[in-house]
Structure formats: C-alpha cells, structure tokens
Design an enzyme around this catalytic site. Structure first.
Site, mmCIF file in Angstrom:
data_model
loop_
_atom_site.group_PDB
_atom_site.id
_atom_site.type_symbol
_atom_site.label_atom_id
_atom_site.label_comp_id
_atom_site.label_asym_id
_atom_site.label_seq_id
_atom_site.Cartn_x
_atom_site.Cartn_y
_atom_site.Cartn_z
ATOM 1 C CB ILE A 63 -6.286 28.948 -51.830
ATOM 2 C CG1 ILE A 63 -5.081 30.248 -51.999
ATOM 3 C CG2 ILE A 63 -5.853 27.546 -51.568
ATOM 4 C CD1 ILE A 63 -4.247 30.156 -50.824
ATOM 5 N N PRO A 64 -8.908 27.880 -54.207
ATOM 6 C CG PRO A 64 -9.892 27.631 -56.376
ATOM 7 C CD PRO A 64 -8.720 28.099 -55.535
ATOM 8 C CG HIS A 65 -9.568 24.733 -49.655
ATOM 9 N ND1 HIS A 65 -9.770 26.389 -49.801
ATOM 10 C CD2 HIS A 65 -10.299 24.653 -48.612
ATOM 11 C CE1 HIS A 65 -10.217 26.852 -48.818
ATOM 12 N NE2 HIS A 65 -10.712 25.973 -48.033
ATOM 13 C CB ALA A 66 -13.008 20.446 -51.792
ATOM 14 C CG LEU A 101 -5.205 21.948 -50.874
ATOM 15 C CD1 LEU A 101 -3.719 20.993 -51.073
ATOM 16 C CD2 LEU A 101 -5.106 22.658 -49.600
#
Length: 153
Positions: A63-66, A101
């Site tokens: 779930i790569p997110h920033a 996300l």
C-alpha cells in the site's frame, strides 16, 4: 459507512512490472492520468515514503501512500501485478496487489481512515483471493465497488 477514498474505474489495472521502482512509476503514471496530479511529485512522494520503510503490507499486498498538495480528498489506484515481485514486505512474501493511496497534504485522520479501509479490504480472505484471481481491471473494479457498496450499507 463512509467510503474513505475515491477510486475511478480507469484507476484499476493489471500490468506486468518488474521491480519496486517500476511499480511505483506505474502507479505514479496512473495517478497522473486519472486524477490529473503531477507524476513527478507523486513518484517523489511515494519514493520518500518507501525510503522510511517498505509499504509491503503482507500477504502479497503493498500500500504505497503519500500526502501531496493539490488534491481535495484521498484518491486510490489498484494495480494487480501479472507476476508477483519482491517488495521487501515484513512477511517476506512477494507482492501481487498494489493499492496506491494519495491524500491531501493536510489530511490527518482521513489519510489514516483510507489506509484502514484498504487494509480491511485486503484482510478479507475471500476478497483478497478474488482480487488476486481477477482477470482484468474491469473485474477488479467491479469486485471493489461491490465490496465498498456493501460496506457502506
């Protein structure tokens, strides 16, 4: 229940991508194309977050997110990899589902709620299996939409 992130049909796709960097680039490309955000800003933000520690969630999911400027609510993309890749996940399992996300810069709770909503989706055993076995982006999107609608009821 309120759906905590926006997911458009064209944000859900399958691809053959080799390596974590290429996955993050594919996700940044898709965010830029679908949600009209700056690809470089997205990629840089995702890479910065990844440098803090892998976003490999476990059980074949990342779930790569920033948080970035210029968006008003959390938005998501979903990539199902044709071949699982090593994402340095805590459980050591290669990753085949990647939920990207992005949340607004100042999104405190809404960012965490969106992450929690995604983790609930992938922890659901039947849902997880169905996503992994989906043939294309359309099937993935239909599954997610049904799941999110059911949660919202």
């Amino acid at each position: 229940m309120h759906v905590h992130f926006k997911l458009l049909p064209e944000a859900v796709f399958t691809a053959g991508v080799a390596g974590k960097q290429a996955v993050l680039e594919a996700i940044a490309d898709r965010f830029a194309a679908v949600y009209k955000v700056d690809r470089e800003v997205v990629l840089e933000s995702l890479l910065e977050r990844e440098a803090l520690g892998s976003t490999g969630f476990g059980r074949g999911v990342a779930i790569p997110h920033a948080r970035i400027a210029g968006i008003s609510r959390p938005v998501a993309v979903l990539l199902r990899l044709e071949e699982p890749i090593d994402f340095a996940a805590a459980d050591g399992m290669p990753v085949e589902l990647v939920f990207g996300l992005l949340s607004p810069e100042n999104a405190g709770a809404s960012h965490l709620q969106a992450l929690a909503a995604i983790s609930r989706i992938v922890r659901d055993e039947a849902m997880h299996r169905a996503l992994v076995e989906s043939v294309d982006g359309e099937a993935l999107f239909a599954l997610l939409t049904n799941h999110l609608d059911r949660d919202a009821a």
